[in-house]
Design a protein around this motif. Structure first.
Motif, PDB file in Angstrom:
ATOM      1  N   THR A 290      -5.084  18.118  -5.254  1.00  0.00           N
ATOM      2  CA  THR A 290      -6.493  17.775  -5.030  1.00  0.00           C
ATOM      3  C   THR A 290      -6.808  16.371  -5.542  1.00  0.00           C
ATOM      4  OG1 THR A 290      -7.082  18.826  -7.146  1.00  0.00           O
ATOM      5  CG2 THR A 290      -7.205  20.193  -5.160  1.00  0.00           C
ATOM      6  N   LEU A 291      -5.778  15.591  -5.844  1.00  0.00           N
ATOM      7  CA  LEU A 291      -5.987  14.225  -6.318  1.00  0.00           C
ATOM      8  C   LEU A 291      -6.687  13.393  -5.247  1.00  0.00           C
ATOM      9  CD1 LEU A 291      -2.503  13.455  -7.953  1.00  0.00           C
ATOM     10  CD2 LEU A 291      -4.616  14.062  -9.137  1.00  0.00           C
ATOM     11  N   SER A 292      -7.539  12.484  -5.683  1.00  0.00           N
ATOM     12  CA  SER A 292      -8.185  11.569  -4.737  1.00  0.00           C
ATOM     13  C   SER A 292      -7.154  10.588  -4.196  1.00  0.00           C
ATOM     14  CB  SER A 292      -9.312  10.805  -5.428  1.00  0.00           C
ATOM     15  OG  SER A 292      -8.771   9.916  -6.392  1.00  0.00           O
ATOM     16  N   ILE A 293      -7.513   9.874  -3.129  1.00  0.00           N
ATOM     17  CA  ILE A 293      -6.600   8.878  -2.563  1.00  0.00           C
ATOM     18  C   ILE A 293      -6.278   7.805  -3.597  1.00  0.00           C
ATOM     19  CG2 ILE A 293      -6.250   7.186  -0.727  1.00  0.00           C
ATOM     20  CD1 ILE A 293      -6.370  10.014   0.315  1.00  0.00           C
ATOM     21  N   THR A 300       1.712   7.143  -7.494  1.00  0.00           N
ATOM     22  CA  THR A 300       2.931   6.754  -6.785  1.00  0.00           C
ATOM     23  C   THR A 300       3.306   5.289  -7.012  1.00  0.00           C
ATOM     24  OG1 THR A 300       1.536   6.485  -4.808  1.00  0.00           O
ATOM     25  CG2 THR A 300       2.816   8.505  -4.983  1.00  0.00           C
ATOM     26  N   GLY A 301       2.619   4.626  -7.939  1.00  0.00           N
ATOM     27  CA  GLY A 301       3.060   3.315  -8.401  1.00  0.00           C
ATOM     28  C   GLY A 301       2.578   2.119  -7.621  1.00  0.00           C
ATOM     29  N   TYR A 302       1.557   2.275  -6.764  1.00  0.00           N
ATOM     30  CA  TYR A 302       1.017   1.119  -6.038  1.00  0.00           C
ATOM     31  C   TYR A 302       0.034   0.372  -6.939  1.00  0.00           C
ATOM     32  CZ  TYR A 302       3.193   2.853  -1.804  1.00  0.00           C
ATOM     33  OH  TYR A 302       4.114   3.247  -0.872  1.00  0.00           O
ATOM     34  N   LYS A 303      -0.012  -0.944  -6.789  1.00  0.00           N
ATOM     35  CA  LYS A 303      -0.857  -1.735  -7.681  1.00  0.00           C
ATOM     36  C   LYS A 303      -2.336  -1.519  -7.422  1.00  0.00           C
ATOM     37  CE  LYS A 303      -0.645  -5.949  -4.840  1.00  0.00           C
ATOM     38  NZ  LYS A 303      -0.288  -7.387  -4.831  1.00  0.00           N
ATOM     39  N   ASP A 304      -2.692  -1.132  -6.177  1.00  0.00           N
ATOM     40  CA  ASP A 304      -4.082  -0.808  -5.864  1.00  0.00           C
ATOM     41  C   ASP A 304      -4.118   0.040  -4.591  1.00  0.00           C
ATOM     42  OD1 ASP A 304      -3.856  -2.640  -3.650  1.00  0.00           O
ATOM     43  OD2 ASP A 304      -4.313  -4.273  -5.040  1.00  0.00           O
ATOM     44  N   THR A 305      -5.281   0.606  -4.299  1.00  0.00           N
ATOM     45  CA  THR A 305      -5.412   1.502  -3.146  1.00  0.00           C
ATOM     46  C   THR A 305      -5.199   0.786  -1.811  1.00  0.00           C
ATOM     47  OG1 THR A 305      -6.934   2.884  -4.410  1.00  0.00           O
ATOM     48  CG2 THR A 305      -6.908   3.203  -2.032  1.00  0.00           C
ATOM     49  N   SER A 307      -3.204  -1.637  -1.109  1.00  0.00           N
ATOM     50  CA  SER A 307      -1.749  -1.786  -0.919  1.00  0.00           C
ATOM     51  C   SER A 307      -1.131  -0.477  -0.458  1.00  0.00           C
ATOM     52  CB  SER A 307      -1.093  -2.230  -2.232  1.00  0.00           C
ATOM     53  OG  SER A 307      -1.581  -3.473  -2.652  1.00  0.00           O
ATOM     54  N   PHE A 308      -1.617   0.615  -1.038  1.00  0.00           N
ATOM     55  CA  PHE A 308      -1.140   1.943  -0.648  1.00  0.00           C
ATOM     56  C   PHE A 308      -1.468   2.218   0.818  1.00  0.00           C
ATOM     57  CE2 PHE A 308      -2.258   6.670  -0.756  1.00  0.00           C
ATOM     58  CZ  PHE A 308      -0.966   7.066  -0.422  1.00  0.00           C
ATOM     59  N   TYR A 309      -2.696   1.929   1.226  1.00  0.00           N
ATOM     60  CA  TYR A 309      -3.115   2.152   2.615  1.00  0.00           C
ATOM     61  C   TYR A 309      -2.247   1.358   3.589  1.00  0.00           C
ATOM     62  CZ  TYR A 309      -7.275   5.125   2.552  1.00  0.00           C
ATOM     63  OH  TYR A 309      -8.118   6.201   2.463  1.00  0.00           O
ATOM     64  N   ARG A 310      -1.995   0.098   3.258  1.00  0.00           N
ATOM     65  CA  ARG A 310      -1.201  -0.754   4.160  1.00  0.00           C
ATOM     66  C   ARG A 310       0.221  -0.215   4.309  1.00  0.00           C
ATOM     67  NH1 ARG A 310      -4.086  -4.947   1.528  1.00  0.00           N
ATOM     68  NH2 ARG A 310      -2.365  -5.249   0.057  1.00  0.00           N
ATOM     69  N   ALA A 311       0.851   0.128   3.175  1.00  0.00           N
ATOM     70  CA  ALA A 311       2.228   0.622   3.208  1.00  0.00           C
ATOM     71  C   ALA A 311       2.311   1.951   3.956  1.00  0.00           C
ATOM     72  CB  ALA A 311       2.755   0.782   1.783  1.00  0.00           C
ATOM     73  N   TYR A 312       1.322   2.810   3.720  1.00  0.00           N
ATOM     74  CA  TYR A 312       1.333   4.134   4.333  1.00  0.00           C
ATOM     75  C   TYR A 312       1.142   4.035   5.854  1.00  0.00           C
ATOM     76  CZ  TYR A 312       0.690   9.168   4.694  1.00  0.00           C
ATOM     77  OH  TYR A 312       0.850  10.492   5.012  1.00  0.00           O
ATOM     78  N   LYS A 313       0.180   3.226   6.260  1.00  0.00           N
ATOM     79  CA  LYS A 313      -0.100   3.099   7.691  1.00  0.00           C
ATOM     80  C   LYS A 313       1.061   2.442   8.423  1.00  0.00           C
ATOM     81  CE  LYS A 313      -3.807   2.041  10.919  1.00  0.00           C
ATOM     82  NZ  LYS A 313      -5.191   1.552  11.078  1.00  0.00           N
ATOM     83  N   LYS A 314       1.711   1.498   7.764  1.00  0.00           N
ATOM     84  CA  LYS A 314       2.858   0.834   8.379  1.00  0.00           C
ATOM     85  C   LYS A 314       4.005   1.830   8.583  1.00  0.00           C
ATOM     86  CE  LYS A 314       6.087  -3.012   7.746  1.00  0.00           C
ATOM     87  NZ  LYS A 314       6.495  -4.146   6.865  1.00  0.00           N
TER      88      LYS A 314
END
Length: 329
Positions: A290-293, A300-305, A307-314
């Motif tokens: 139930t963790l937020s995005i 998971t070690g991303y420097k900010d959200t 960056s996470f969105y970009r890596a995930y979508k790619k």
């Protein structure tokens, strides 16, 4: 190469649940179209093993099932590996055999790290759910204590264990004749040097060689000469935060330079492995927590959200939120 687990542990788990709770897990698996090999000596891929285990745990709904399961596992369940361990000269030799053949005869990975006072043995349990982790942690500690008793004839009092779960009841703790610490990050044992050096009463070098040869043949037949990258992925499953390549190389008893060289031979590098592992862990958290995005990105070690969105979508062609919404619907 895909990892495989012994199907006999699933059948054994189903038998225990039927005896203790009168639930036919085999029938439940069949109704959910989960097909397992009929031969108990066969193997299944890790995804099938984990799915079957999750279904069984959900049906049983028994927090103490890990202890029951661990107590019921004897060293003979390891087949030729158990026989080879019993024939070793000392306790440390038997422990070392576990690490060499755990990927064939044990239902989860194990690793060890040397310390000044002895050795630390850890279970590599995938973070699929709290129930899954607790079951396997309890089974690991209880089953290992059982094996120690079979190998030595007793369980040394100096052995200490840690568990990633809440304290057990007094009745449950009484079933584990070792020192226990709770709410830790992993399931592990600390074994003093004096215990590792203990002689085994059934030492027979000829028998050991024969049983080890059988283990080697089974491992070769399964194609289990595992790639280094797969070994690293298993280790990363056990870390809350990602280690540097220097830290990881110490766990693997090698140098960072050698580790980079061996990965290069597999056309990979450590950064790529960590990136893939972050995304896989993110998927697990999005689906099963139930963790937020923002919290998933941090965990998971991303420097900010962003960056996470970009890596995930790619990687997956959709946003983390879209993936979570799709799974929940």
């Amino acid at each position: 190469m895909e990892n495989r687990s012994p199907v006999k542990y699933l059948y054994h788990l189903a038998k225990l649940i039927r005896q203790k709770h009168a639930i036919d897990i085999l029938d439940v698996w069949d109704k959910q179209d989960l097909k397992l090999p009929q031969d108990p000596s066969d193997f299944v891929d890790d995804h099938t093993f984990q799915t079957a285990c999750l279904i069984a745990l959900e049906q049983a709904n028994d927090p103490a099932l890990g202890i029951t399961f661990g107590q019921s596992i004897t060293i003979t369940h390891f087949g030729p590996l158990g026989a080879a361990m019993m024939s070793c000269a000392c306790f440390e030799d038997a422990i070392n055999l576990i690490f060499e053949y755990a990927d064939v005869f044990v239902p989860f990975g194990v690793t060890q790290s040397q310390q000044k006072s002895g050795a630390k043995i850890s279970a590599l349990i995938p973070e699929i759910s709290d129930a899954y982790t607790e079951f396997h942690a309890l089974a690991f500690v209880t089953g290992a204590a059982q094996s120690f008793n079979e190998l030595l004839g007793f369980v040394p009092k100096d052995i200490k264990a840690e568990l990633p779960c809440s304290p057990l009841s007094e009745e449950e703790q009484a079933l584990l004749p070792i020192s226990l610490a709770f709410n830790k990050t992993q399931a592990c044992f600390y074994i003093p040097k004096e215990v590792l050096a203990l002689s085994l009463p059934r030492h027979d070098e000829v028998s050991k060689s024969q049983f080890v040869e059988v283990c080697q043949k089974i491992k070769k037949g399964l194609g289990q000469e595992e790639a280094l990258s797969n070994q690293i992925i298993k280790l990363l499953d056990n870390y809350d935060s990602y280690p540097s390549i220097e830290q990881l190389s110490q766990t693997l008893n090698t140098s960072a330079r050698t580790l980079r060289y061996r990965l290069k031979k597999e056309a990979l590098n450590y950064r790529e492995i960590v990136s893939q592992h972050r995304l896989r862990r993110a998927n697990d958290l999005l689906q099963h927590s139930t963790l937020s995005i923002d919290q998933v990105a941090e965990k998971t070690g991303y420097k900010d959200t962003p960056s996470f969105y970009r890596a995930y979508k790619k990687a997956f062609g959709c946003t983390p939120a879209a993936f979570r919404n799709d799974r929940r619907s």
